[in-house]
Design a protein around this motif. Structure first.
Motif, mmCIF file in Angstrom:
data_model
loop_
_atom_site.group_PDB
_atom_site.id
_atom_site.type_symbol
_atom_site.label_atom_id
_atom_site.label_comp_id
_atom_site.label_asym_id
_atom_site.label_seq_id
_atom_site.Cartn_x
_atom_site.Cartn_y
_atom_site.Cartn_z
ATOM 1 N N MET A 76 44.347 39.329 78.726
ATOM 2 C CA MET A 76 45.720 39.806 78.938
ATOM 3 C C MET A 76 46.010 39.909 80.437
ATOM 4 O O MET A 76 45.184 40.429 81.197
ATOM 5 N N LEU A 77 47.172 39.406 80.833
ATOM 6 C CA LEU A 77 47.522 39.376 82.266
ATOM 7 C C LEU A 77 48.432 40.552 82.631
ATOM 8 O O LEU A 77 49.430 40.805 81.949
ATOM 9 N N LEU A 78 48.081 41.254 83.691
ATOM 10 C CA LEU A 78 48.957 42.307 84.209
ATOM 11 C C LEU A 78 49.701 41.749 85.423
ATOM 12 O O LEU A 78 49.086 41.322 86.399
ATOM 13 N N CYS A 79 51.049 41.730 85.332
ATOM 14 C CA CYS A 79 51.887 41.253 86.438
ATOM 15 C C CYS A 79 52.455 42.472 87.153
ATOM 16 O O CYS A 79 53.061 43.341 86.513
ATOM 17 N N TRP A 109 51.440 40.632 79.958
ATOM 18 C CA TRP A 109 51.770 39.312 79.413
ATOM 19 C C TRP A 109 50.631 38.838 78.512
ATOM 20 O O TRP A 109 49.470 38.819 78.931
ATOM 21 N N ASP A 110 50.947 38.480 77.272
ATOM 22 C CA ASP A 110 49.878 38.061 76.351
ATOM 23 C C ASP A 110 49.728 36.542 76.279
ATOM 24 O O ASP A 110 49.026 36.032 75.405
ATOM 25 N N THR A 141 56.806 46.697 79.658
ATOM 26 C CA THR A 141 57.183 46.734 81.072
ATOM 27 C C THR A 141 57.408 48.181 81.483
ATOM 28 O O THR A 141 58.149 48.901 80.801
ATOM 29 N N PHE A 142 56.748 48.600 82.549
ATOM 30 C CA PHE A 142 56.865 49.984 83.033
ATOM 31 C C PHE A 142 57.248 49.978 84.509
ATOM 32 O O PHE A 142 56.785 49.134 85.260
ATOM 33 N N ASP A 196 64.431 38.917 83.774
ATOM 34 C CA ASP A 196 62.955 38.833 83.848
ATOM 35 C C ASP A 196 62.475 37.708 84.763
ATOM 36 O O ASP A 196 61.338 37.267 84.655
ATOM 37 N N LEU A 197 63.349 37.253 85.672
ATOM 38 C CA LEU A 197 63.001 36.089 86.497
ATOM 39 C C LEU A 197 61.752 36.316 87.358
ATOM 40 O O LEU A 197 60.879 35.453 87.439
#
Ligand code: ADP
Ligand code: PAZ
Ligand code: K
Length: 259
Positions: free
Chosen positions: A1-4, A17-18, A25-26, A240-241
């Motif tokens: 799992m990616l943390l952006c 992001w899966d 989103t926080f 969400d760009l």
């Protein structure tokens, strides 16, 4: 799992992001004193609250505030056992390199918006992002960031007006009933709202004239929908760009073996 992680001068946004969609989103305020432990308590509490039991294995960071990157790196190392990609650092590859004056440090948020917008829409774009500053990013036919415009942000302008003039209160930006305000607050709201509509329109028209080929305009940031109530300013609004751009840059680095 990616943390952006998108860290702006006002707010820091974490999105999980899966591989197909954003699960959560926080948002928190940007403070350079915040430690890795504080980030983790905040993030894990919100994840638990959403009943999301996922392991973060990768991380990508864009930060317009260099000082916060250190603690975000510690967060990734200590709690997720991963080394983050930091946009703008030499070891982070971009899909297309920017074409700007030698030595210019382009804001990482602008590089990320460029990558996200080009991935979705191809080139010849203007991306207008309403953050602490309002930025206009020009995306060339091949997806390169080739420059743009930086204007004072909407809330910054209102705050400056309030601070500099003893009789002007703090007001929130909103679309006023009429252009001619009949009280102080309405006058200030009119100045900022219609001033900004004119600023966005005027700058985009001038960019288009200088660029000399058809361009599409994408609006992003929380205030984009508000300003499009005043005039047709954007071909598209995409909230969400920036997060999308982070996933694009992450995938590009993965495919090209830099991680
Ligand atoms: N939907 C919204 N309505 C009103 N103000 C907003 C909205 N979204 C963001 N803002 C304000 O716009 C400013 C910029 O916010 P943000 O986009 O988070 O900036 P940055 O990316 O520079 O941190 C902040 O002052 C924030 O409070
Ligand atoms: C223009 C900015 C301050 C916008 O930051 P934000 O409003 O997202 O916090 C940021 O992109 C930045 O620091 N840029 C560096 C200079 C440049 O992009 O040319
Ligand atoms: K931003």
């Amino acid at each position: 799992m990616l943390l952006c992680i998108d860290c702006g001068n006002t707010n820091t946004v974490f999105s999980v992001w899966d591989g197909e969609r954003f699960l959560a989103t926080f948002r928190t305020s940007t403070e350079h004193q915040r430690t890795a432990d504080q980030y983790f308590v905040w993030f894990s509490t919100l994840m638990e609250n959403r009943k999301l039991e996922v392991a973060i294995t990768d991380c990508i960071i864009s930060s317009t505030v260099p000082r916060v990157v250190f603690n975000l790196r510690v967060l990734c190392d200590r709690y997720f056992d991963t080394r983050p990609i930091v946009v703008g650092k030499p070891d982070c590859l971009l899909p297309v390199n920017p074409r700007v004056d030698e030595g210019t440090q382009v804001g990482p948020d602008r590089l990320v918006n460029t990558a996200g917008a080009y991935d979705r829409h191809g080139g010849d774009l203007i991306v207008v992002d309403f953050g602490t500053a309002t930025t206009f990013d020009v995306v060339a036919h091949d997806g390169a960031y080739v420059g743009g415009v930086i204007a004072p942000g909407v809330n910054l302008s209102l705050e400056a007006l309030h601070r500099a003039a003893a009789a002007l209160p703090h007001v929130d930006v909103t679309k006023p009933q009429a252009v001619i305000g009949t009280n102080t607050v309405a006058c200030m709201q009119s100045g900022v709202f219609w001033g900004y509509v004119g600023l966005v329109r005027g700058i985009c028209d001038r960019i288009k004239a200088e660029y000399d080929c058809p361009m599409r305009i994408i609006g992003t940031g929380g205030l984009a929908p508000l300003f499009s109530q005043g005039d047709v300013l954007f071909d598209l609004i995409e909230d969400d760009l920036t997060m999308h751009g982070l996933t694009v840059i992450y995938s590009h680095n993965k495919e090209n073996g830099s991680i």
